[in-house]
Every structure is written in structure tokens, then in C-alpha cells.
Design an enzyme around this catalytic site. Structure first.
Site, PDB file in Angstrom:
ATOM      1  N   LEU A  18       0.817  -1.217   0.000  1.00 39.15           N
ATOM      2  CA  LEU A  18       0.000   0.000   0.000  1.00 39.15           C
ATOM      3  C   LEU A  18       0.849   1.264   0.000  1.00 39.15           C
ATOM      4  O   LEU A  18       0.307   2.363  -0.093  1.00 39.15           O
ATOM      5  CB  LEU A  18      -0.906   0.026   1.243  1.00 39.15           C
ATOM      6  N   THR A  64      10.676  -3.344   2.437  1.00 37.34           N
ATOM      7  CA  THR A  64       9.931  -4.375   3.131  1.00 37.34           C
ATOM      8  C   THR A  64      10.704  -5.680   3.007  1.00 37.34           C
ATOM      9  O   THR A  64      11.845  -5.700   2.526  1.00 37.34           O
ATOM     10  CB  THR A  64       8.492  -4.483   2.572  1.00 37.34           C
ATOM     11  N   LYS A  68      15.116  -5.648   4.770  1.00 34.68           N
ATOM     12  CA  LYS A  68      15.341  -4.738   5.882  1.00 34.68           C
ATOM     13  C   LYS A  68      16.722  -4.903   6.530  1.00 34.68           C
ATOM     14  O   LYS A  68      17.257  -3.942   7.095  1.00 34.68           O
ATOM     15  CB  LYS A  68      14.242  -4.893   6.927  1.00 34.68           C
ATOM     16  N   ASP A 105       9.078   1.826  11.627  1.00 36.67           N
ATOM     17  CA  ASP A 105       8.099   0.888  12.161  1.00 36.67           C
ATOM     18  C   ASP A 105       7.953   1.049  13.678  1.00 36.67           C
ATOM     19  O   ASP A 105       6.843   1.011  14.220  1.00 36.67           O
ATOM     20  CB  ASP A 105       8.509  -0.557  11.855  1.00 36.67           C
ATOM     21  N   ALA A 129       6.918 -14.582  17.320  1.00 36.19           N
ATOM     22  CA  ALA A 129       8.314 -14.219  17.564  1.00 36.19           C
ATOM     23  C   ALA A 129       9.085 -14.043  16.259  1.00 36.19           C
ATOM     24  O   ALA A 129      10.286 -14.283  16.207  1.00 36.19           O
ATOM     25  CB  ALA A 129       8.985 -15.285  18.429  1.00 36.19           C
ATOM     26  N   GLY A 130       8.401 -13.619  15.208  1.00 34.48           N
ATOM     27  CA  GLY A 130       9.058 -13.386  13.928  1.00 34.48           C
ATOM     28  C   GLY A 130       9.704 -12.017  13.864  1.00 34.48           C
ATOM     29  O   GLY A 130       9.954 -11.371  14.882  1.00 34.48           O
ATOM     30  N   ALA A 133       7.999  -9.118  15.590  1.00 33.75           N
ATOM     31  CA  ALA A 133       8.023  -9.176  17.050  1.00 33.75           C
ATOM     32  C   ALA A 133       9.177  -8.373  17.628  1.00 33.75           C
ATOM     33  O   ALA A 133       9.051  -7.773  18.699  1.00 33.75           O
ATOM     34  CB  ALA A 133       8.094 -10.623  17.519  1.00 33.75           C
ATOM     35  N   ARG A 153       6.414 -20.544  19.392  1.00 32.67           N
ATOM     36  CA  ARG A 153       6.180 -21.931  19.009  1.00 32.67           C
ATOM     37  C   ARG A 153       7.417 -22.810  19.178  1.00 32.67           C
ATOM     38  O   ARG A 153       7.309 -24.034  19.211  1.00 32.67           O
ATOM     39  CB  ARG A 153       5.713 -22.002  17.552  1.00 32.67           C
ATOM     40  N   ARG A 157      13.096 -19.752  18.612  1.00 34.47           N
ATOM     41  CA  ARG A 157      12.528 -18.399  18.542  1.00 34.47           C
ATOM     42  C   ARG A 157      12.569 -17.731  19.918  1.00 34.47           C
ATOM     43  O   ARG A 157      12.801 -16.528  20.028  1.00 34.47           O
ATOM     44  CB  ARG A 157      11.094 -18.460  18.014  1.00 34.47           C
ATOM     45  N   TYR A 217      -3.456  -5.982   8.277  1.00 33.26           N
ATOM     46  CA  TYR A 217      -4.401  -5.000   7.739  1.00 33.26           C
ATOM     47  C   TYR A 217      -5.231  -5.544   6.583  1.00 33.26           C
ATOM     48  O   TYR A 217      -6.209  -4.914   6.168  1.00 33.26           O
ATOM     49  CB  TYR A 217      -3.662  -3.728   7.286  1.00 33.26           C
TER      50      TYR A 217
END
Length: 275
Positions: A18, A64, A68, A105, A129-130, A133, A153, A157, A217
Site C-alpha cells: 500500500l 519491506t 530490511k 516501524d 516471535a518473527g 516481534a 512456538r 525463537r 491490515y
């Protein structure tokens, strides 16, 4: 006569972004008729070559996944905010060729929460926890005075989150995803998982929930966000984050402040409604 300036968002995949809608809305409101903002599908291997082709007409880049971290070696400097999570989502390009990286961010998350009246919390919980996170943890470092419980999970992580927490000076408690329903009782819950992952948690939303920040979103609302809202809890969504981080990018790239928050938000809402 104004010199035309260029900006764009890079990533792979990128067609869903977007960012062009948001940035172009800001340019229109600011009267920057000679500014353009595009999107380019660029992966980690193609990124150095893309940078080599940038001319003096380029003002900035939004980044993105998966760029990054890959972009950092290509920059002259990065901000302390970006360094805190080893992630750059904003590159400001000057006419003399200097490249400066930042991360909007994190302050974007803080601004989105504050817009909904959430300035400080005693404790908080993060679902997932990606990569997102770590930014959420950095944002909570600014507004949470106590412990942050992170529901993961895997042990691997969890170990990563502990490293980020130590780096960010945040007190964390690693918890198993099987116990994620307990997270919903926190004063602030930040959901950072992919679409569908938290759907089964909706049945466990308490009768009087506090605040939920769901970074998704599209589709919106998520099952969890819809149930949360129906019970009267405060809900901050992914579009709130997108808008605030984009506004900060516009201000850095154009040097114009404040960027038009309302115009950017309305443009994003229209674009999502048309999908």
C-alpha cells in the site's frame, strides 16, 4: 522550477504494498507535484545492483521483506532506532549520494498506540516471535514499564527473543504458544503472527478485554480483532501502523513536516475497500 524527485518501495513480493497509495496521497496534499513514488520487485540478490543505478533525482526508499537487513551494508549510516533491531525500512538519499537508514516501524507503532490513548502499560504480551516481534518489543521498550510475555512456538525463537530483549533492555518472559490464551488478559496484546494464526484464540477473549494491537491490515478485521472489538476492547490495526510509519517516511524523504496523516489514512482505507 522544482526538480523532480523519485521515491519507491522495494521488496519481494511487492505487488500487495500500500506504500505507493499512502505516499502519493501525502505528495498530493503537500503540493509536491513533481514527486513520484513507485514499487519495484527487488530481492536480496538484486538489491546492490538497484542501488548502483540510483541517480541524484532519488530522494528515498521504503523497504519491506526481505530487504530490511540486507540493505544495511549498502548504507553510509543507520539510526540508533534501526540499529536496535538490525532492521531498516527507510533510506533517505541526498543529492551528494549519501545513504542514511532508519526504522519508522518502531516509532510508528508507538504513535499508533498513542493515537488510541495507549501511552503507558504496566505489562504486555506479544503473540509470535518473527521479524515483526522484534520491532514490537522495541516499541514496548518505550511504553511498557514492566514485563513483556512473548508466546512462541519453538525454543529457538524464544532464544532469539531473549537476545533482543537483552539488547533492548526489556524484561521478558518466554511462554509456550499452547498457553497463548493467557496473553489475552494482558493490558496490551500485540499480535504479530501471519493471517489466520490467532483465529482460534478469539473464543478465549475475556469479557472485558483491554487493548489489542493486531499488525495485520488485509484481511481486516481479523477474527481476533472482530471479537475483541465486539467485547468493547480497544483495537489498533495494521493500517494504523502503516499510516504512521509512512507519514514518518514522507517527512524524512521530503523534509516537509507534518505530513498529512488524515489524507494518508483515507487513501489507505479507500485502497483496502477496493480490494
Amino acid at each position: 522550477m522544482a526538480v523532480p524527485r523519485r521515491a519507491a518501495v522495494l521488496g519481494s513480493p511487492i505487488a500487495h504494498s500500500l506504500s505507493p497509495v499512502l505516499h502519493r496521497a501525502a505528495y498530493a496534499e503537500l503540493g509536491l507535484e513533481d514527486w513520484t513514488y513507485d514499487r519495484f520487485d527487488v530481492d536480496e540478490q538484486a538489491l546492490p545492483g538497484f542501488f548502483e543505478e540510483l541517480g541524484s533525482d532519488w530522494a528515498g526508499l521504503s523497504l519491506t521483506m526481505p530487504l530490511k537487513r540486507a540493505v544495511i551494508p549498502l548504507l553510509d549510516s543507520i539510526s540508533g532506532t534501526a540499529a536496535s533491531v538490525d532492521a531498516v525500512n527507510t533510506v533517505v538519499l541526498t543529492e551528494d549520494g549519501r545513504r542514511t537508514g532508519d526504522n519508522t516501524d518502531i516509532p510508528g507503532m508507538v504513535a499508533a498506540l498513542r493515537e488510541h490513548g495507549i501511552d503507558k502499560v504496566d505489562t504486555a504480551a506479544i503473540l509470535g516471535a518473527g521479524a515483526t516481534a522484534s520491532s514490537a518489543l522495541a516499541a514496548l521498550a518505550r511504553i511498557c514499564t514492566g514485563e513483556v510475555a512473548v508466546y512462541v512456538r519453538s525454543e529457538a525463537r524464544g532464544a532469539e527473543i531473549r537476545q533482543w530483549a537483552e539488547r533492548l533492555d526489556v524484561a521478558v518472559r518466554i511462554a509456550d504458544w499452547d498457553d497463548a490464551e493467557q496473553a489475552l488478559h494482558a493490558p496490551l496484546v500485540v499480535a504479530t503472527t501471519p493471517a489466520g494464526v490467532t483465529d482460534t484464540l478469539a473464543r478465549a477473549v475475556p469479557e472485558r478485554p483491554a487493548a489489542l494491537f493486531d499488525v495485520l491490515y488485509d484481511p481486516w478485521p481479523t477474527v481476533l480483532a472482530a471479537r475483541w472489538s465486539s467485547y468493547g476492547g480497544a483495537v489498533v490495526g495494521g493500517l494504523d501502523l502503516l499510516v504512521h510509519q509512512a507519514v514518518l517516511q514522507v517527512e524524512q524523504m521530503t523534509g516537509r513536516s507534518p505530513a498529512p496523516l488524515d489524507a494518508v489514512r483515507k487513501a489507505g482505507e479507500r485502497a483496502l475497500a477496493a480490494r
